[in-house]
Design an enzyme around this catalytic site. Structure first.
Site, mmCIF file in Angstrom:
data_model
loop_
_atom_site.group_PDB
_atom_site.id
_atom_site.type_symbol
_atom_site.label_atom_id
_atom_site.label_comp_id
_atom_site.label_asym_id
_atom_site.label_seq_id
_atom_site.Cartn_x
_atom_site.Cartn_y
_atom_site.Cartn_z
ATOM 1 N N LYS A 97 0.840 -1.207 0.000
ATOM 2 C CA LYS A 97 0.000 0.000 0.000
ATOM 3 C C LYS A 97 0.873 1.254 0.000
ATOM 4 O O LYS A 97 1.957 1.253 0.603
ATOM 5 C CB LYS A 97 -0.895 -0.047 1.246
ATOM 6 C CG LYS A 97 -1.896 1.086 1.369
ATOM 7 C CD LYS A 97 -2.801 0.848 2.580
ATOM 8 C CE LYS A 97 -3.789 1.978 2.800
ATOM 9 N NZ LYS A 97 -4.678 1.724 3.951
ATOM 10 N N SER A 172 -9.679 1.722 3.315
ATOM 11 C CA SER A 172 -8.880 2.539 2.417
ATOM 12 C C SER A 172 -7.901 1.727 1.565
ATOM 13 O O SER A 172 -7.411 2.235 0.560
ATOM 14 C CB SER A 172 -8.084 3.549 3.243
ATOM 15 O OG SER A 172 -7.182 2.865 4.098
ATOM 16 N N SER A 196 -9.596 -0.946 7.341
ATOM 17 C CA SER A 196 -9.123 -0.781 5.964
ATOM 18 C C SER A 196 -8.504 -2.005 5.324
ATOM 19 O O SER A 196 -8.191 -1.974 4.143
ATOM 20 C CB SER A 196 -8.123 0.365 5.892
ATOM 21 O OG SER A 196 -8.830 1.551 5.859
HETATM 22 N N1 GLN Z 1 -12.948 3.709 7.015
HETATM 23 C C1 GLN Z 1 -12.221 4.027 8.191
HETATM 24 C C2 GLN Z 1 -11.789 5.478 8.168
HETATM 25 O O1 GLN Z 1 -12.025 6.124 7.191
HETATM 26 C C3 GLN Z 1 -11.046 3.122 8.359
HETATM 27 C C4 GLN Z 1 -9.840 3.516 7.625
HETATM 28 C C5 GLN Z 1 -8.633 2.679 7.909
HETATM 29 O O2 GLN Z 1 -8.714 1.614 8.521
HETATM 30 N N2 GLN Z 1 -7.476 3.196 7.490
HETATM 31 O O3 GLN Z 1 -11.233 5.968 9.094
#
Ligand code: GLN
Length: 495
Positions: A97, A172, A196
């Site tokens: 990532k 994400s 994410s």
């Molecule tokens: N969807 C969650 C957020 O926007 C989780 C994101 C993540 O785990 N990086 O914070």
């Protein structure tokens, strides 16, 4: 954004590799085929590169390290020839990532603010992959600074879900999920602050795991909310995931929050016939936002597993409605502090506008460099930390986090694992939730729990919705009890 690496497309005709599109069932299968000479690392890398180019419209990769991956493959092939020893991930093709530092390569968190920035050291997880002879094939698209649930917040544009290109891959770590889903690499790394890894794995029909907080060093992971962030792994099966975790986990002198506990031999203990005691929270299954098909699938799963000797126990959990607000107060607060380092002086982008003083340099750089979602969260986080509101929001949310962690510990006193949905719905369509922040946030209901409590979680791809999309369910274990989590997951995937 133009993909510079596309210029380097292989000069071979498009179908050159078609007859050798190797489907590597698992890392052990790859190892066997490499050792008996049925395959070479160069062939493996070439077949992945071809697939990446064929599927470029999915937009999973930010950059592909084509030349470098081929060189590494050649080097490994020479080592096979010389009968030299092999690392645990010898020849395994891995994508990372765009929030993980890989020395000498751009790392950008899918943000304009890191434009032109090159990592000056390896994240510990990356170093450990390289030490075990993995081949890193490229870095993967994501939501800006890992903030989002749909991969719609990226400077590189959205990533498409390969199961239905009109739908989001989740976020994400959307690029990391799609890269494994579409077989563009064998394994990928993501980060999981509130789901994410598990949520995109669910949306894409693959396995995604976040270990307990501190199991994997965060050194070299661009921070979003440091007390929540964990590196996670995507794979198509449990043995590959267990092996990768074994390699990258463990104490690290560069991260004091990395656990000093030795890493268990996950792979050696994976096969087990243990009958697990599993808790579930009726409030999760009765929640009005849960798609009825997901509820039915989970109930059917419990029946099936009971038939195999596992037991399921309803446990009252009355904090469910506090989970999402607590998560968004605390993570935005931490983000507002973590992201203050991007000031136009130290990293990446700096405004080219005329500036009169230091403050206008900061303001202009940050206004142009950050996207909308990130700015929203920095402002929210700054607000909840500000004098006069700190006690009402930040301190209160910390207290609720503590209650969540304590009641979770109570559950693990009598149970090995917790079962819950990964997400309330399968992958939704692009644009469906992007105009309603609250609705988007509420979709994180089941995943943020693990990060608030610091425990480990995995999403297993088990079901198909009547709309054609895959979905899974989530199993959670106590913080450093990943062995049990993997053992049960292996039993489930084999059943
Ligand atoms: N969807 C969650 C957020 O926007 C989780 C994101 C993540 O785990 N990086 O914070």
């Amino acid at each position: 954004m133009k993909k510079a690496w596309l210029k380097k497309t292989s000069s071979k005709p498009a179908d050159f590799y078609l007859h050798r599109l190797y489907i590597h069932a698992s890392i052990s299968d790859l190892r066997r085929r490499l050792s008996c000479g049925e395959l070479t690392c160069t062939e493996v890398v070439s077949s992945y590169l071809q697939k990446i180019h064929d599927q470029v419209h999915l937009n999973a990769f930010v950059e592909v390290y084509e030349k470098e991956a081929l060189e590494k493959a050649k080097e490994l092939d020479a080592r096979i020839h010389q009968k030299e020893s092999w690392g645990k991930l010898f020849g395994v093709v891995i994508g990372i990532k765009d929030v993980l530092c890989y020395k000498g390569h751009h790392v950008g968190a899918a943000s304009a603010i890191l434009k032109g920035y090159t990592a000056i050291y390896n994240a510990s997880a990356i170093q450990r992959l390289l030490d075990e002879d993995a081949i890193i094939i490229g870095n993967l698209n994501c939501d800006e600074f890992a903030m989002g649930s749909s991969n719609e917040n990226s400077i590189h544009g959205r990533v498409l879900n390969a199961a239905d290109e009109s739908r989001v891959p989740g976020g994400s770590s959307g690029g990391s999920a799609v890269a494994v889903q579409a077989n563009l690499c064998m394994i990928s790394l993501g980060s999981d602050t509130g789901g994410s890894v598990r949520q995109p794995a669910d949306f894409c029909g693959i396995v995604g795991m976040k270990p307990g907080y501190g199991r994997i060093s965060r050194y070299g992971l661009l921070a979003y909310a440091s007390s929540f962030d964990q590196i996670g792994i995507f794979s198509t099966n449990i043995p590959d995931l267990a092996l990768t975790l074994e390699v990258i986990a463990g104490p690290d002198e560069f991260d004091s929050t990395a656990s000093s506990h030795p890493v268990p031999q996950y792979t050696a203990t994976l096969e087990s016939s243990k009958k697990f005691r599993i808790a579930y929270f009726p409030q999760c299954l009765e929640h009005p936002s849960l798609d009825p098909e997901i509820k039915t699938a989970i109930e059917g799963f419990m029946e099936k597993m009971k038939g195999l000797g596992h037991s399921f126990h309803a446990v009252d959990f009355n904090l469910l409605d506090h989970i999402v607000p607590t998560y968004y107060v605390l993570t935005t607060a931490e983000a507002s502090s973590n992201l203050s380092r991007y000031d136009g002086v130290k990293y990446g982008y700096r405004t080219t506008e005329k500036i009169s003083d230091l403050n206008s340099l900061y303001r202009k750089t940050r206004s142009a460099g950050f996207g909308k979602e990130v700015k929203k969260r920095i402002m929210l986080g700054t607000f909840v930390l500000s004098t006069g509101y700190y006690d009402a929001y930040y301190a209160k949310a910390q207290q609720v986090r503590r209650l969540i962690a304590e009641s979770t510990q109570q559950v693990f006193k009598d149970h090995d694992l917790i079962l819950m949905p990964t997400t309330p719905t399968p992958a939704f369509r692009f644009g469906e939730k992007s105009h309603d922040a609250i609705e988007m946030f509420l979709g994180d209901l089941y995943t943020v729990y693990a990060n608030l409590a610091g425990i480990a979680g995995i999403s297993l791809p088990l079901f198909k919705h009547s709309n054609g999309m895959p979905f899974g369910l989530q199993i959670l274990s106590d913080r450093l009890q990943e062995t049990q989590l993997l053992q049960f997951s292996q039993q489930v995937m084999k059943s």
